[in-house]
Design an enzyme around this catalytic site. Structure first.
Site, PDB file in Angstrom:
ATOM      1  N   LYS A 110      44.522  88.178  23.752  1.00 49.21           N
ATOM      2  CA  LYS A 110      43.555  89.245  24.043  1.00 49.21           C
ATOM      3  C   LYS A 110      43.718  90.356  23.032  1.00 49.21           C
ATOM      4  O   LYS A 110      44.830  90.834  22.787  1.00 49.21           O
ATOM      5  CB  LYS A 110      43.811  89.792  25.468  1.00 49.21           C
ATOM      6  N   LYS A 146      44.616  89.793  17.573  1.00 49.21           N
ATOM      7  CA  LYS A 146      43.669  90.692  16.902  1.00 49.21           C
ATOM      8  C   LYS A 146      42.931  89.878  15.864  1.00 49.21           C
ATOM      9  O   LYS A 146      43.423  88.852  15.393  1.00 49.21           O
ATOM     10  CB  LYS A 146      44.423  91.838  16.211  1.00 49.21           C
ATOM     11  N   ASP A 180      36.676  96.732  18.267  1.00 45.57           N
ATOM     12  CA  ASP A 180      37.646  97.653  17.664  1.00 45.57           C
ATOM     13  C   ASP A 180      36.817  98.404  16.618  1.00 45.57           C
ATOM     14  O   ASP A 180      35.574  98.407  16.690  1.00 45.57           O
ATOM     15  CB  ASP A 180      38.837  96.871  17.050  1.00 45.57           C
ATOM     16  N   THR A 201      38.916 103.546  26.556  1.00 44.59           N
ATOM     17  CA  THR A 201      40.055 103.909  25.699  1.00 44.59           C
ATOM     18  C   THR A 201      40.202 105.427  25.640  1.00 44.59           C
ATOM     19  O   THR A 201      41.302 105.973  25.804  1.00 44.59           O
ATOM     20  CB  THR A 201      39.887 103.315  24.290  1.00 44.59           C
ATOM     21  N   ASN A 248      34.042 105.299  18.932  1.00 41.53           N
ATOM     22  CA  ASN A 248      34.100 105.000  20.366  1.00 41.53           C
ATOM     23  C   ASN A 248      35.251 105.736  21.063  1.00 41.53           C
ATOM     24  O   ASN A 248      35.051 106.394  22.087  1.00 41.53           O
ATOM     25  CB  ASN A 248      34.238 103.483  20.553  1.00 41.53           C
ATOM     26  N   SER A 269      39.281  95.923  29.713  1.00 45.31           N
ATOM     27  CA  SER A 269      38.836  94.583  29.324  1.00 45.31           C
ATOM     28  C   SER A 269      39.361  93.554  30.319  1.00 45.31           C
ATOM     29  O   SER A 269      38.655  92.612  30.710  1.00 45.31           O
ATOM     30  CB  SER A 269      39.349  94.220  27.923  1.00 45.31           C
TER      31      SER A 269
HETATM   32  P1  NDP Z   1      34.860 103.177  15.614  1.00 41.09           P
HETATM   33  O1  NDP Z   1      34.435 102.246  14.561  1.00 41.09           O
HETATM   34  O2  NDP Z   1      33.979 103.418  16.786  1.00 41.09           O
HETATM   35  O3  NDP Z   1      35.195 104.606  14.989  1.00 41.09           O
HETATM   36  C1  NDP Z   1      36.174 104.757  14.009  1.00 41.09           C
HETATM   37  C2  NDP Z   1      36.248 106.216  13.607  1.00 41.09           C
HETATM   38  O4  NDP Z   1      37.396 106.395  12.779  1.00 41.09           O
HETATM   39  C3  NDP Z   1      35.056 106.682  12.796  1.00 41.09           C
HETATM   40  O5  NDP Z   1      34.869 108.058  12.999  1.00 41.09           O
HETATM   41  C4  NDP Z   1      35.511 106.387  11.368  1.00 41.09           C
HETATM   42  O6  NDP Z   1      34.886 107.200  10.384  1.00 41.09           O
HETATM   43  C5  NDP Z   1      36.977 106.721  11.445  1.00 41.09           C
HETATM   44  N1  NDP Z   1      37.709 105.878  10.479  1.00 41.09           N
HETATM   45  C6  NDP Z   1      37.797 104.519  10.497  1.00 41.09           C
HETATM   46  N2  NDP Z   1      38.504 104.069   9.443  1.00 41.09           N
HETATM   47  C7  NDP Z   1      38.849 105.151   8.754  1.00 41.09           C
HETATM   48  C8  NDP Z   1      39.587 105.360   7.559  1.00 41.09           C
HETATM   49  N3  NDP Z   1      40.120 104.320   6.870  1.00 41.09           N
HETATM   50  N4  NDP Z   1      39.767 106.651   7.153  1.00 41.09           N
HETATM   51  C9  NDP Z   1      39.253 107.675   7.871  1.00 41.09           C
HETATM   52  N5  NDP Z   1      38.535 107.549   9.003  1.00 41.09           N
HETATM   53  C10 NDP Z   1      38.336 106.317   9.424  1.00 41.09           C
HETATM   54  O7  NDP Z   1      36.304 102.651  16.097  1.00 41.09           O
HETATM   55  P2  NDP Z   1      37.068 102.931  17.455  1.00 41.09           P
HETATM   56  O8  NDP Z   1      36.824 104.319  17.909  1.00 41.09           O
HETATM   57  O9  NDP Z   1      36.822 101.795  18.357  1.00 41.09           O
HETATM   58  O10 NDP Z   1      38.598 102.789  16.969  1.00 41.09           O
HETATM   59  C11 NDP Z   1      39.337 103.885  16.440  1.00 41.09           C
HETATM   60  C12 NDP Z   1      40.829 103.568  16.528  1.00 41.09           C
HETATM   61  O11 NDP Z   1      41.172 103.312  17.897  1.00 41.09           O
HETATM   62  C13 NDP Z   1      41.293 102.330  15.761  1.00 41.09           C
HETATM   63  O12 NDP Z   1      42.611 102.544  15.324  1.00 41.09           O
HETATM   64  C14 NDP Z   1      41.300 101.245  16.829  1.00 41.09           C
HETATM   65  O13 NDP Z   1      42.166 100.190  16.506  1.00 41.09           O
HETATM   66  C15 NDP Z   1      41.802 102.038  18.015  1.00 41.09           C
HETATM   67  N6  NDP Z   1      41.515 101.489  19.334  1.00 41.09           N
HETATM   68  C16 NDP Z   1      40.260 101.147  19.725  1.00 41.09           C
HETATM   69  C17 NDP Z   1      40.021 100.655  20.985  1.00 41.09           C
HETATM   70  C18 NDP Z   1      38.657 100.334  21.466  1.00 41.09           C
HETATM   71  O14 NDP Z   1      38.543  99.953  22.643  1.00 41.09           O
HETATM   72  N7  NDP Z   1      37.610 100.490  20.683  1.00 41.09           N
HETATM   73  C19 NDP Z   1      41.130 100.430  21.932  1.00 41.09           C
HETATM   74  C20 NDP Z   1      42.404 100.907  21.460  1.00 41.09           C
HETATM   75  C21 NDP Z   1      42.576 101.398  20.194  1.00 41.09           C
HETATM   76  P3  NDP Z   1      33.813 106.524   9.381  1.00 41.09           P
HETATM   77  O15 NDP Z   1      32.603 106.268  10.222  1.00 41.09           O
HETATM   78  O16 NDP Z   1      33.602 107.547   8.337  1.00 41.09           O
HETATM   79  O17 NDP Z   1      34.452 105.261   8.880  1.00 41.09           O
HETATM   80  O1  2IT Z   2      43.324  98.047  20.177  1.00 41.09           O
HETATM   81  C1  2IT Z   2      42.859  97.687  21.286  1.00 41.09           C
HETATM   82  O2  2IT Z   2      43.547  97.714  22.303  1.00 41.09           O
HETATM   83  C2  2IT Z   2      41.460  97.258  21.341  1.00 41.09           C
HETATM   84  N1  2IT Z   2      40.770  97.302  20.320  1.00 41.09           N
HETATM   85  C3  2IT Z   2      40.886  96.750  22.624  1.00 41.09           C
HETATM   86  C4  2IT Z   2      41.185  95.288  22.803  1.00 41.09           C
HETATM   87  C5  2IT Z   2      40.480  94.615  23.959  1.00 41.09           C
HETATM   88  O3  2IT Z   2      40.646  93.396  24.058  1.00 41.09           O
HETATM   89  O4  2IT Z   2      39.797  95.272  24.749  1.00 41.09           O
END
Ligand code: NDP
Ligand code: 2IT
Length: 449
Positions: free
Chosen positions: A93, A129, A169, A213, A244, A381
């Site tokens: 997962k 992942k 993600d 999240t 997100n 999830s």
């Molecule tokens: P999104 O794609 O929705 O948003 C990512 C955000 O981070 C955007 O604002 C983006 O800016 C910025 N960003 C991404 N890459 C970079 C970079 N290399 N340098 C600077 N800014 C960056 O992703 P999520 O919000 O889903 O995920 C954000 C983080 O949270 C990640 O680390 C992910 O692994 C983690 N996460 C996500 C979960 C989920 O359920 N979605 C669960 C747990 C953790 P820009 O648009 O300019 O790229």
């Molecule tokens: O980093 C994370 O925990 C996620 N992107 C969510 C993974 C999931 O299976 O919901």
């Protein structure tokens, strides 16, 4: 160095040797191994480190070609990945990330972290992942659809509700999950709801998964503050990112009486002392797929847009890095310490560098690692999988309440474990040790497989 320290260092050196050039993976492994000394000393079953070595080796790594055709009829090529890291606790997962920086080392670090995070939730989910170096920015819906279809045309054979269950993600949200699910359904001729999570509400998705999240992160922060006799009421908060995780962290902070005064994207950050206007931010990010600079333009002279500087220069009580790995470095941590920040909790995966964690610790700032603080996404999830398996649909309130209970339990598990293993108040040690113990116990029971 103690004998257990020597043995763990040997495991780390072996991981580096076997996985050359995968720096983020090395970093994630090192952070866990550094906390396992007291575990190896206390439990004879782990003393020879054989199980720990096995834990650091993915069960399966899949790398594949993703050919697709752009809107101008030109052939395009990307690389797809799925690292199925550990299935001792349940089906693999973890999310899929679409970002140009994705390579095997990123997917492996994320998959490794996911093992411990998923274990910490107490739910029956293994760790994995995946993703691609595909860049969705500037691509049309039709291009994203064709890419997702090509990606799934290869990946589908490795998935299944009892085998491997991806989700979103970075760069993968509801739109991408829809195209992926549609292609999986078409190829397999099965309406197998439990094969992906983060689905839309009319096609098998769960209430609160979109928010989970960010909401879960803030529930965790509430507990950290409560443990210190403090609260979010009136707190000034800085959130990096505007995707997100960031958007729903901002929403929950506002609901609980705090004010988020800054957020960012990879272009720059915006400071809005009145508190980020979430309706406007969501309209720009989710409907227009715009930038935080568009937010600044829309708010006119009331806000400051800054490029080329660190968002951690903005004074705050609570800092929530929610963008990407290694975005909060030592200099940023010193800025946070300098202006009296009290709590840092990771919404992103591994956004704080090891050096920055040391600075925060020395400054007495309470710090929570992502594998605990951002576990609400994957936990919800698992609740989506539960509803799919039961062919049931829960209300928003019911689901949010479960999420709150899970985050409070993760928080308490971290603190209790840290205390038991001699690092009171250390959420990093607590998360690593508690996450390890549950998965390791299952691995022992299942034999050397
Ligand atoms: P999104 O794609 O929705 O948003 C990512 C955000 O981070 C955007 O604002 C983006 O800016 C910025 N960003 C991404 N890459 C970079 C970079 N290399 N340098 C600077 N800014 C960056 O992703 P999520 O919000 O889903 O995920 C954000 C983080 O949270 C990640 O680390 C992910 O692994 C983690 N996460 C996500 C979960 C989920 O359920 N979605 C669960 C747990 C953790 P820009 O648009 O300019 O790229
Ligand atoms: O980093 C994370 O925990 C996620 N992107 C969510 C993974 C999931 O299976 O919901």
């Amino acid at each position: 160095m103690s004998q257990s320290g020597d043995r763990l260092k040997a495991v780390y050196d072996e991981v580096v040797g076997r996985n050359p050039g995968e720096e983020e993976f090395h970093q994630a492994v090192r952070e866990v191994l550094e906390n396992l000394g007291p575990v190896v000393e206390k439990h004879a079953a782990f003393a020879d480190t054989a199980l720990i070595r096995r834990l650091c080796e993915p069960e399966r790594q899949i790398i594949f070609r993703v050919p697709w055709v752009d809107d101008d009829g030109r052939p395009q090529l990307n690389r797809g990945f799925r690292v199925e890291f550990n299935s001792a606790l349940g089906p693999y997962k973890g999310g899929l990330r679409f970002h140009p920086s994705v390579y095997l080392g990123i997917v492996k670090f994320l998959g490794f972290e996911q093992i411990f995070k998923n274990s910490l939730t107490g739910l029956p989910i293994g760790g994995a992942k995946g993703g691609s170096d595909f860049d969705p920015k500037g691509r049309s819906d039709a291009e994203v659809m064709r890419f997702c279809q090509s990606f799934m045309t290869e990946l589908y054979r490795h998935l299944g509700e009892h085998t491997d269950v991806p989700a979103g993600d970075t760069g993968v949200g509801r739109r991408e999950i829809g195209y992926l699910f549609g292609q999986y359904k078409r190829i397999t001729n099965r309406y197998e709801l439990g094969v992906l999570t983060g689905k839309g509400l009319t096609w098998g998705g769960s209430q609160v998964r979109t928010e989970a999240t960010g909401y879960g992160l803030v529930f965790f922060v509430e507990e950290m503050l409560r443990a210190a006799g403090d609260s979010l009421d009136g707190a000034k908060v800085v959130v990096s990112g505007s995707g997100n995780v960031a958007v729903y962290a901002i929403e929950k902070v506002h609901q609980l009486g705090g004010s988020v005064v800054a957020c960012s994207d990879s272009g720059g950050f915006v400071v809005d002392e009145d508190g980020i206007d979430l309706d406007l931010l969501r309209e720009i990010k989710e409907q227009r797929r715009g930038r935080v600079s568009d937010y600044a333009d829309a708010r006119g002279g009331k806000v400051r847009y800054v490029e080329g500087e660190s968002i951690w220069s903005v004074p705050c009580d609570v800092a929530l890095p929610c963008a990407t790995q290694n975005e909060l470095d030592e200099a940023g941590a010193e800025q946070l310490a300098g202006h009296g920040c009290r709590v840092v909790a990771e919404g992103a995966n591994m956004p704080t560098t090891p050096g920055a964690i040391r600075v925060l610790r020395d400054a007495g700032i309470s710090f929570a690692p992502g594998k605990a603080a951002n576990a609400g996404g994957v936990a919800t999830s698992a609740l989506e999988m539960q509803q799919n398996a039961a062919r049931d649909v829960w209300t928003f309130e019911q689901t949010e309440q479960r999420l709150g209970e899970i985050m409070r339990a993760v928080h308490d598990r971290c603190l209790e474990t840290a205390e038991e293993y001699g690092s009171p108040g250390d959420y990093v040690a607590g998360a690593n040790i508690a996450g390890f113990l549950r998965v390791a116990e299952a691995m022992l029971a299942l034999g050397h497989v």
